[in-house]
Design an enzyme around this catalytic site. Structure first.
Site, PDB file in Angstrom:
ATOM      1  N   TYR A   1      15.451  30.182   7.261  1.00 37.97           N
ATOM      2  CA  TYR A   1      14.321  30.888   7.845  1.00 37.97           C
ATOM      3  C   TYR A   1      14.369  30.860   9.370  1.00 37.97           C
ATOM      4  O   TYR A   1      14.693  29.845   9.981  1.00 37.97           O
ATOM      5  CB  TYR A   1      13.005  30.267   7.377  1.00 37.97           C
ATOM      6  CG  TYR A   1      12.743  30.399   5.903  1.00 37.97           C
ATOM      7  CD1 TYR A   1      12.537  31.648   5.318  1.00 37.97           C
ATOM      8  CD2 TYR A   1      12.700  29.277   5.084  1.00 37.97           C
ATOM      9  CE1 TYR A   1      12.288  31.778   3.956  1.00 37.97           C
ATOM     10  CE2 TYR A   1      12.456  29.383   3.715  1.00 37.97           C
ATOM     11  CZ  TYR A   1      12.255  30.644   3.166  1.00 37.97           C
ATOM     12  OH  TYR A   1      12.003  30.767   1.824  1.00 37.97           O
TER      13      TYR A   1
ATOM     14  N   LYS B   1       0.836  -1.200   0.000  1.00 42.73           N
ATOM     15  CA  LYS B   1       0.000   0.000   0.000  1.00 42.73           C
ATOM     16  C   LYS B   1       0.875   1.256   0.000  1.00 42.73           C
ATOM     17  O   LYS B   1       2.064   1.201   0.294  1.00 42.73           O
ATOM     18  CB  LYS B   1      -0.929   0.002   1.208  1.00 42.73           C
ATOM     19  CG  LYS B   1      -0.226   0.012   2.563  1.00 42.73           C
ATOM     20  CD  LYS B   1      -1.225  -0.066   3.694  1.00 42.73           C
ATOM     21  CE  LYS B   1      -0.516  -0.076   5.047  1.00 42.73           C
ATOM     22  NZ  LYS B   1      -1.467  -0.114   6.174  1.00 42.73           N
TER      23      LYS B   1
END
Length: 358
Positions: free
Chosen positions: A252, A38
């Site tokens: 940042y 999956k």
């Protein structure tokens, strides 16, 4: 999407997947194997992985019908169990594409079309999907009344098998054994995952073992098993190396300040590729035989690595995961998450390269 000029590459060793499957099968005492592919085989490419392992496994499992259809359209022939719930919208697809449904609620018996193969899911303690153990007699009656469908198995999920010493594993096992008293003629029974096989060798593993992360080289719990070999290596080529002076800040929010004059490498890979921002100022990257700290906040497209006084060639790969660098376990531990999330976060824009194929 075909990527001609990738900024980073994950190298997937298909032969290592095979070796892991062999080890898991040996640890289980030769049980059948269901490979869980999956979420694009946890970002390892479900089609390529399934095609490679098809001859080594007995079943495949996916989360939803769309994932199963993709495998069928790409030529995968092995039985595919869909773990998600059937609906009126997707009921015909089980028949059209020869898929095995999961029945986890009374309504599912009426939703599925005549002739559909299904397996019954019992919730013995996961608390997610499935019939409660006390519904076993009722579910058996529903199965007998719906012989227009084909019951091919019954299963449950352990909630705490990833590490040894859990009494709840024993509790769930006892609950499931009691359920099975009502389903003696069911041809296929499964409950154990890789963790159960590794950590609870004396427990009854029934007919089949489910493995997803295990075949990719990881146990999802805190326990490490040296007989499982990670198959994925993530690397990125340096975009730029430049000098940096003591006291300069990086990225940042200026969360890192350079301690002394040196050099900084910028790699074109960031949280847009799957590096969690929570690993900012924690991740370690390998160049050659040495590990270096990632510094400053992880940005969408770039990370910065402090080299100290070392000068690294701009054509050199930095190893982000695997190959004597950090493993996905290390990423998960420092990012305060699990290996599943680390793996499934690796984005499509990271190029997949396969080695060791037969």
């Amino acid at each position: 999407m075909k990527i001609h000029f990738p900024n980073s590459i994950v190298e997937i060793d298909l032969s290592a997947i095979t070796k892991n499957l062999v080890s898991i099968k040996e640890k289980s005492g030769g049980k059948k194997i269901l490979a869980v592919v999956k979420c694009d085989a946890y970002s390892h490419d479900a089609v390529r992985v399934s095609a490679h392992i098809e001859e080594f496994v007995d079943y495949l499992a996916v989360a939803n019908v769309d994932e199963a259809i993709e495998l069928r359209l790409r030529g995968i022939k092995k039985p595919i169990l869909v773990l998600g719930v059937p609906t009126y919208k997707n009921a015909a697809a089980f028949q059209t594409h020869n898929l095995t449904a999961t029945v986890s609620h009374q309504t599912h018996f009426s939703i599925l079309m005549d002739g559909t193969s299904y397996q019954i899911n019992f919730d013995t303690g996961m608390g997610r999907l499935g019939f409660k153990p006390e519904q076993a007699q009722e579910v058996r009656q529903l199965a007998v009344a719906n012989q227009r469908l084909s019951c091919s198995g019954i299963y449950s999920h352990y909630a705490t098998a990833d590490d040894p010493g859990s009494e709840f594993v024993q509790t769930q096992h006892r609950r499931f054994k009691k359920v099975l008293e009502h389903f003696k003629e069911v041809p296929l029974i499964h409950m154990s995952n890789t963790g159960a096989v590794a950590n609870y060798p004396k427990i009854d593993h029934f007919d089949m073992i489910r493995t997803g992360l295990g075949m990719l080289g990881y146990n999802p719990g805190e326990t490490r098993h040296d007989w499982l070999k990670p198959v994925l290596t993530w690397k990125s080529t340096i975009a730029q190396v430049r000098p940096i002076k003591k006291g300069e800040v990086v990225s940042y929010s200026s969360t890192w300040t350079c301690p002394e004059d040196g050099f900084m490498a910028t790699l074109p890979v960031g949280y847009g590729d799957g590096i969690p921002r929570s690993l900012s100022n924690k991740l370690q990257v390998r160049f050659g035989n040495k590990m270096y700290p990632q510094v400053g906040n992880v940005t969408m497209d770039y990370i910065m690595v402090y080299l100290g006084q070392d000068q690294v060639r701009t054509d050199q790969h930095g190893i982000l995961m695997g190959k004597d660098s950090w493993t996905a376990h290390d990423w998960a531990d420092h990012g305060k998450t699990n290996v599943h999330e680390i793996m499934t976060n690796i984005q499509k824009r990271v190029y997949r390269e396969f080695i060791g194929s037969s």
